[in-house]
Scaffold this motif. Structure first.
Motif, short mmCIF file in Angstrom:
data_model
loop_
_atom_site.label_atom_id
_atom_site.label_comp_id
_atom_site.label_asym_id
_atom_site.label_seq_id
_atom_site.Cartn_x
_atom_site.Cartn_y
_atom_site.Cartn_z
N LYS A 106 3.79 -4.87 -12.76
CA LYS A 106 2.49 -5.29 -13.11
C LYS A 106 1.48 -4.39 -13.17
O LYS A 106 1.58 -3.24 -12.73
CB LYS A 106 2.33 -6.47 -11.97
N THR A 107 0.40 -4.75 -13.84
CA THR A 107 -0.60 -3.70 -13.93
C THR A 107 -1.27 -2.95 -12.76
O THR A 107 -1.39 -3.90 -11.96
CB THR A 107 -1.77 -4.68 -14.92
N ALA A 108 -1.41 -1.81 -12.83
CA ALA A 108 -1.77 -1.19 -11.41
C ALA A 108 -2.95 -0.22 -11.83
O ALA A 108 -2.73 0.53 -12.78
CB ALA A 108 -0.70 -0.18 -10.82
N ARG A 109 -4.08 -0.39 -11.06
CA ARG A 109 -4.98 0.55 -11.28
C ARG A 109 -5.75 0.67 -9.80
O ARG A 109 -5.99 -0.42 -9.16
CB ARG A 109 -6.01 -0.10 -12.18
N HIS A 110 -5.93 1.90 -9.26
CA HIS A 110 -6.42 2.29 -7.97
C HIS A 110 -5.69 1.65 -6.90
O HIS A 110 -6.19 1.05 -6.21
CB HIS A 110 -7.97 1.73 -7.94
N VAL A 111 -4.58 1.99 -7.10
CA VAL A 111 -3.66 1.38 -5.94
C VAL A 111 -3.71 2.18 -4.83
O VAL A 111 -3.39 3.57 -4.73
CB VAL A 111 -2.23 1.03 -6.48
N LYS A 112 -3.59 1.60 -3.52
CA LYS A 112 -3.47 2.41 -2.56
C LYS A 112 -2.15 2.63 -1.94
O LYS A 112 -1.16 1.62 -2.37
CB LYS A 112 -4.28 1.70 -1.08
N LYS A 113 -1.97 3.50 -1.34
CA LYS A 113 -0.25 3.98 -0.89
C LYS A 113 0.20 2.68 -0.01
O LYS A 113 1.22 2.12 -0.36
CB LYS A 113 -0.16 5.10 -0.15
N GLU A 114 -0.34 2.13 0.84
CA GLU A 114 0.02 1.01 1.63
C GLU A 114 0.39 -0.20 0.63
O GLU A 114 1.03 -1.09 1.35
CB GLU A 114 -1.00 0.50 2.64
N ASP A 115 -0.25 -0.33 -0.36
CA ASP A 115 -0.08 -1.69 -1.21
C ASP A 115 0.72 -1.26 -2.59
O ASP A 115 1.18 -1.98 -3.32
CB ASP A 115 -1.10 -1.97 -2.21
#
Length: 252
Positions: A106-115
């Motif tokens: 799914k669309t991913a933008r500014h994702v943190k490693k834990e997520d």
């Protein structure tokens, strides 16, 4: 559940593994030998990692990178399971690279490693062939090396992310004509999957069916016309490919 895309009797189907056979999306059960295997998804943007295993970097006499070394691959590079890859007659060193393929869901933008794993649809196997003759240098290594038509077998399966407990602890192997030539584990990646998703999504938007090819461990050896290459990742699948030469092609 292992999913695939195949062509059968002139039509393209979604399929699942069914007791060693394939169940098509219309309910028919067919033997795996009866189909043409397509890539498990139609790749959108494909990110490929260079030197993401320290032992492979050393094998190429390069220093391990301090941040991800990423290049892009075009759609014509990809072929399916049981397909053929061309070895040009004028090259001296062409080798396989067994890689874990990460498919974005799914669309991913500014994702943190834990997520990061929330954005993974699933996993597959890729064999990202390289022609060492074309390698320029550390900073410009891979346009001609990695974007030739048909140079990257991909598949056969898409394995749902929920079925892989720890993608960072999977065994990778390559056999050439039934001889084991490459063996490693995803645990040895320099930049793990969450780090890569955080890094890439930090400056660009990732979309469904974008693919991250996560690099290969050491053990890359030259291949010859006629060689049968089997790249396999535990729990993900076994990808078969055959090397053919220029004599299979004619100019008309």
């Amino acid at each position: 559940m292992k999913k695939a895309r195949i062509s059968y009797n002139g039509s393209i189907h979604e399929a699942i593994e069914w007791e060693g056979q394939l169940q098509l999306d219309d309910g028919r059960i067919v033997d795996q030998s009866e189909v043409v295997w397509l890539t498990p998804v139609e790749p959108r943007t494909v990110f490929a990692l260079g030197l993401n295993y320290a032992d492979h970097a050393a094998e190429l006499a390069f220093d391990a990178p301090t941040e991800p070394l990423v290049f892009l691959k075009g759609p014509n590079t990809f072929i399916g399971h049981n397909a053929q890859t061309r070895r040009p007659s004028d090259v001296e060193y062409m080798h396989y690279e067994c890689e874990l393929a990460v498919i974005i869901g799914k669309t991913a933008r500014h994702v943190k490693k834990e997520d990061a794993y929330q954005y993974v649809k699933g996993y597959s196997v890729a064999n990202d062939y390289a022609i060492r003759d074309y390698l320029e240098n550390y900073y410009r290594p891979n346009l001609r090396v990695k974007n030739r038509d048909g140079c990257t077998p991909f598949g056969p399966w898409l394995v749902d992310a929920s079925e892989i407990d720890n993608p960072m602890n999977l065994k990778l192997t390559t056999h050439v004509n039934d001889q084991l030539v490459q063996e490693g584990t995803t645990a040895d990646m320099i930049f793990d999957i969450p780090t890569l998703i955080e890094y890439l999504s930090g400056f660009m938007t990732l979309s469904e069916n974008d693919v991250i090819l996560t690099g290969t461990p050491k053990g890359s050896v030259d291949t010859a016309v006629g060689d049968v290459i089997v790249t396999e990742i535990a729990g993900i699948g076994r990808l078969v490919n055959t090397i053919i030469g220029d004599e299979a092609f004619t100019n008309r």
